[in-house]
Design an enzyme around this catalytic site. Sequence first.
Site, PDB file in Angstrom:
ATOM      1  CD  GLN A  15      -0.583   7.874  -1.986  1.00  0.00           C
ATOM      2  OE1 GLN A  15       0.485   8.499  -2.120  1.00  0.00           O
ATOM      3  NE2 GLN A  15      -1.075   7.558  -0.800  1.00  0.00           N
ATOM      4  CG  ASP A  37      -2.007  -0.957   1.257  1.00  0.00           C
ATOM      5  OD1 ASP A  37      -2.169  -1.683   0.266  1.00  0.00           O
ATOM      6  OD2 ASP A  37      -2.745  -1.006   2.260  1.00  0.00           O
ATOM      7  CG  MET A  38       1.928   5.586  -1.780  1.00  0.00           C
ATOM      8  SD  MET A  38       3.623   5.238  -1.272  1.00  0.00           S
ATOM      9  CE  MET A  38       4.234   4.271  -2.639  1.00  0.00           C
ATOM     10  CE  LYS A  53     -11.059   9.589  -8.134  1.00  0.00           C
ATOM     11  NZ  LYS A  53     -12.408  10.144  -7.877  1.00  0.00           N
ATOM     12  N   GLY A  54      -5.656   8.366  -3.853  1.00  0.00           N
ATOM     13  CA  GLY A  54      -4.892   8.806  -2.672  1.00  0.00           C
ATOM     14  C   GLY A  54      -5.839   9.203  -1.561  1.00  0.00           C
ATOM     15  CB  THR A  58     -11.130   4.294  -8.821  1.00  0.00           C
ATOM     16  OG1 THR A  58     -11.973   5.432  -8.620  1.00  0.00           O
ATOM     17  CG2 THR A  58     -11.400   3.737 -10.210  1.00  0.00           C
ATOM     18  CG  HIS A  59     -15.068   2.709  -4.909  1.00  0.00           C
ATOM     19  ND1 HIS A  59     -14.110   3.342  -4.147  1.00  0.00           N
ATOM     20  CD2 HIS A  59     -15.065   1.421  -4.544  1.00  0.00           C
ATOM     21  CE1 HIS A  59     -13.554   2.462  -3.331  1.00  0.00           C
ATOM     22  NE2 HIS A  59     -14.104   1.285  -3.558  1.00  0.00           N
ATOM     23  NE  ARG A  74      -4.053  -1.724  -4.376  1.00  0.00           N
ATOM     24  CZ  ARG A  74      -3.748  -2.096  -3.130  1.00  0.00           C
ATOM     25  NH1 ARG A  74      -3.381  -1.196  -2.238  1.00  0.00           N
ATOM     26  NH2 ARG A  74      -3.809  -3.361  -2.778  1.00  0.00           N
ATOM     27  NE  ARG A 115      -6.093   5.584   5.204  1.00  0.00           N
ATOM     28  CZ  ARG A 115      -5.419   4.965   6.182  1.00  0.00           C
ATOM     29  NH1 ARG A 115      -4.867   5.672   7.160  1.00  0.00           N
ATOM     30  NH2 ARG A 115      -5.289   3.660   6.189  1.00  0.00           N
TER      31      ARG A 115
HETATM   32  P1  FDA Z   1     -14.242   9.020  -5.191  1.00  0.00           P
HETATM   33  O1  FDA Z   1     -13.790   9.367  -3.803  1.00  0.00           O
HETATM   34  O2  FDA Z   1     -14.478  10.127  -6.152  1.00  0.00           O
HETATM   35  O3  FDA Z   1     -15.508   8.111  -5.073  1.00  0.00           O
HETATM   36  C1  FDA Z   1     -16.288   7.712  -6.204  1.00  0.00           C
HETATM   37  C2  FDA Z   1     -17.598   7.152  -5.672  1.00  0.00           C
HETATM   38  O4  FDA Z   1     -17.339   5.966  -4.905  1.00  0.00           O
HETATM   39  C3  FDA Z   1     -18.286   8.087  -4.682  1.00  0.00           C
HETATM   40  O5  FDA Z   1     -19.140   8.990  -5.358  1.00  0.00           O
HETATM   41  C4  FDA Z   1     -19.033   7.119  -3.813  1.00  0.00           C
HETATM   42  O6  FDA Z   1     -20.211   6.672  -4.467  1.00  0.00           O
HETATM   43  C5  FDA Z   1     -18.111   5.940  -3.730  1.00  0.00           C
HETATM   44  N1  FDA Z   1     -17.194   6.020  -2.570  1.00  0.00           N
HETATM   45  C6  FDA Z   1     -15.882   6.317  -2.567  1.00  0.00           C
HETATM   46  N2  FDA Z   1     -15.371   6.255  -1.324  1.00  0.00           N
HETATM   47  C7  FDA Z   1     -16.392   5.917  -0.521  1.00  0.00           C
HETATM   48  C8  FDA Z   1     -16.518   5.690   0.872  1.00  0.00           C
HETATM   49  N3  FDA Z   1     -15.481   5.816   1.685  1.00  0.00           N
HETATM   50  N4  FDA Z   1     -17.728   5.345   1.356  1.00  0.00           N
HETATM   51  C9  FDA Z   1     -18.792   5.210   0.544  1.00  0.00           C
HETATM   52  N5  FDA Z   1     -18.748   5.403  -0.788  1.00  0.00           N
HETATM   53  C10 FDA Z   1     -17.563   5.760  -1.319  1.00  0.00           C
HETATM   54  N6  FDA Z   1      -5.285   5.053  -1.001  1.00  0.00           N
HETATM   55  C11 FDA Z   1      -3.998   5.297  -0.641  1.00  0.00           C
HETATM   56  O7  FDA Z   1      -3.657   6.440  -0.359  1.00  0.00           O
HETATM   57  N7  FDA Z   1      -3.094   4.261  -0.614  1.00  0.00           N
HETATM   58  C12 FDA Z   1      -3.417   2.999  -0.949  1.00  0.00           C
HETATM   59  O8  FDA Z   1      -2.562   2.109  -0.922  1.00  0.00           O
HETATM   60  C13 FDA Z   1      -4.760   2.737  -1.319  1.00  0.00           C
HETATM   61  N8  FDA Z   1      -5.170   1.486  -1.642  1.00  0.00           N
HETATM   62  C14 FDA Z   1      -6.444   1.297  -2.137  1.00  0.00           C
HETATM   63  C15 FDA Z   1      -6.833   0.034  -2.579  1.00  0.00           C
HETATM   64  C16 FDA Z   1      -8.080  -0.136  -3.153  1.00  0.00           C
HETATM   65  C17 FDA Z   1      -8.480  -1.493  -3.611  1.00  0.00           C
HETATM   66  C18 FDA Z   1      -8.961   0.975  -3.312  1.00  0.00           C
HETATM   67  C19 FDA Z   1     -10.283   0.845  -3.982  1.00  0.00           C
HETATM   68  C20 FDA Z   1      -8.587   2.200  -2.829  1.00  0.00           C
HETATM   69  C21 FDA Z   1      -7.355   2.382  -2.219  1.00  0.00           C
HETATM   70  N9  FDA Z   1      -6.978   3.609  -1.721  1.00  0.00           N
HETATM   71  C22 FDA Z   1      -5.676   3.806  -1.333  1.00  0.00           C
HETATM   72  C23 FDA Z   1      -8.004   4.648  -1.477  1.00  0.00           C
HETATM   73  C24 FDA Z   1      -8.114   5.624  -2.638  1.00  0.00           C
HETATM   74  O9  FDA Z   1      -6.952   6.402  -2.720  1.00  0.00           O
HETATM   75  C25 FDA Z   1      -9.331   6.551  -2.467  1.00  0.00           C
HETATM   76  O10 FDA Z   1      -9.184   7.307  -1.292  1.00  0.00           O
HETATM   77  C26 FDA Z   1     -10.662   5.837  -2.410  1.00  0.00           C
HETATM   78  O11 FDA Z   1     -10.708   4.766  -3.298  1.00  0.00           O
HETATM   79  C27 FDA Z   1     -11.829   6.779  -2.781  1.00  0.00           C
HETATM   80  O12 FDA Z   1     -11.635   7.308  -4.048  1.00  0.00           O
HETATM   81  P2  FDA Z   1     -12.384   6.816  -5.392  1.00  0.00           P
HETATM   82  O13 FDA Z   1     -11.333   6.602  -6.416  1.00  0.00           O
HETATM   83  O14 FDA Z   1     -13.214   5.657  -5.104  1.00  0.00           O
HETATM   84  O15 FDA Z   1     -13.172   8.062  -5.886  1.00  0.00           O
END
Ligand code: FDA
Length: 303
Positions: free
Chosen positions: A159, A130-131, A183-184, A222-223, A180, A280
Site C-alpha cells: 500500500q 491482499d494487504m 494506494k491502500g 489503481t483507477h 501489486r 471500503r
Molecule cells: P482514487 O481513489 O483516487 O480513484 C481514482 C478514480 O477511480 C476516482 O476518481 C473514481 O473515478 C474511480 N474510483 C475509485 N474508487 C472507486 C469506487 N470505490 N467507486 C467508484 N469509483 C471509484 N487496497 C488495500 O488496502 N489492499 C489490497 O490488497 C488492495 N487490493 C486491490 C486490488 C485491486 C485490483 C485494486 C484496483 C485495488 C486494490 N485495493 C487494495 C484498493 C486500493 O488501495 C484503493 O483503495 C482503490 O483502488 C481506490 O483507489 P484508486 O487508486 O483507484 O484511486
Amino acid sequence: MLYRRVVLSLLEHPAARTIARRYGPALGVGRFVAGETVEEGLEAARRLNEKGFLVTLDYLGEAVREGRGVEEAVLTYRTLLSSLRRAGVRGDVSLKLTQLGLAFAPDRAEGAVREIAGAAREAGTSVWIDMESSAYTEGILGIYRRVRAAYPETGVALQAYLLRTESDLRSLTGPGVRVRICKGAYAEPPGVAYQRREEVEENFRRLLVLHLRAGGYAAVATHDENLIRYALSLQPEAGSLEFQMLYGVRTDLQESLLHRGYPVRIYIPFGREWYLYFARRVAERPANLTFVLRQLLSGRGGG
Ligand code: FDA
C-alpha cells in the site's frame, strides 16, 4: 482520508452491518460484488475473459475468528481453483490472510496459504496475497516471504499510503518478484500512513519505479488516470507490468486500456461476506455513499 475514516468508522458499527445485511441487494451491492456463490464468481470471470480481461477471484471474508471459518475458506478456494482449471478461465485468486486465521492462529494461516498456493500451482495458476490494515502488515509479509520461498509465483499487495512500504519493497523486490501496488483502502492514522492524496500518489510513483528498476513484475492496481499515464510513460518492458482494477469500477477505463493492448486484470469479489469489502468501496468516494442512500430511499433493488 478524513472522509474515509469517518465513513468507515460509521459503517463498521454493528447497527450499520445489521441494516446492510437486511437490505443487501437494495443497497446496490451488485455493482461491486459479482454474487454470493462460486458459480456466480466464475460466471463473471467467464464474461470478462470473453472480452479479453484477465481476472483474479476473491472469495470474500476477513477477520475470521474460529477454525471452522478457515477450513471453509480453504475448501472454497480449492473448489474455485479446480473449477477455474476445468472451465479454462484465464485468471488467478486473491487471498486475505485474516480470512485464513491470521488474527488468532498465524501458523494455521500460513499452512492455509501454502495449501491454496499448492492447489493453484496444480491448477496452472497462482495466488495474490491482499494487504490488510496496518495491524497485520508485519504478519502478512512474514508469511508471504516464507511461502514465496516454495512458491515464487506468489504475489503480494503493498500500500502506497503506508510510511513503511518503501522499506518493505526494497527488502522484497528483485527480478520476477510479483508486487501489486495500490494506494491502500483502510483508515490509517498519521504516523503510520501518509494522509495527503499527493503524498500517497508520489509514493505510488516512487514504488513503481523502484520495483520496475529492480526487474520486478508490477501490478498497477489503481483507477487513477494520472498514475496509469505515469506507469505507461515509464515504457515498461513487455511482460513486466499489468493493470489491475476492481469489478464494477471505471469499466470505461478498463476497456480503453484493454483496447489499447495492455494486460488488464479485473479483481472479482464474490461470497456472502460482502459487507466490509462493500463498506471500503463506499468509503472511497462520497458519490458512492449518495448512491447507496438513494438506492435505499427509493426502495430500488440494485442487485
Ligand atoms: P482514487 O481513489 O483516487 O480513484 C481514482 C478514480 O477511480 C476516482 O476518481 C473514481 O473515478 C474511480 N474510483 C475509485 N474508487 C472507486 C469506487 N470505490 N467507486 C467508484 N469509483 C471509484 N487496497 C488495500 O488496502 N489492499 C489490497 O490488497 C488492495 N487490493 C486491490 C486490488 C485491486 C485490483 C485494486 C484496483 C485495488 C486494490 N485495493 C487494495 C484498493 C486500493 O488501495 C484503493 O483503495 C482503490 O483502488 C481506490 O483507489 P484508486 O487508486 O483507484 O484511486
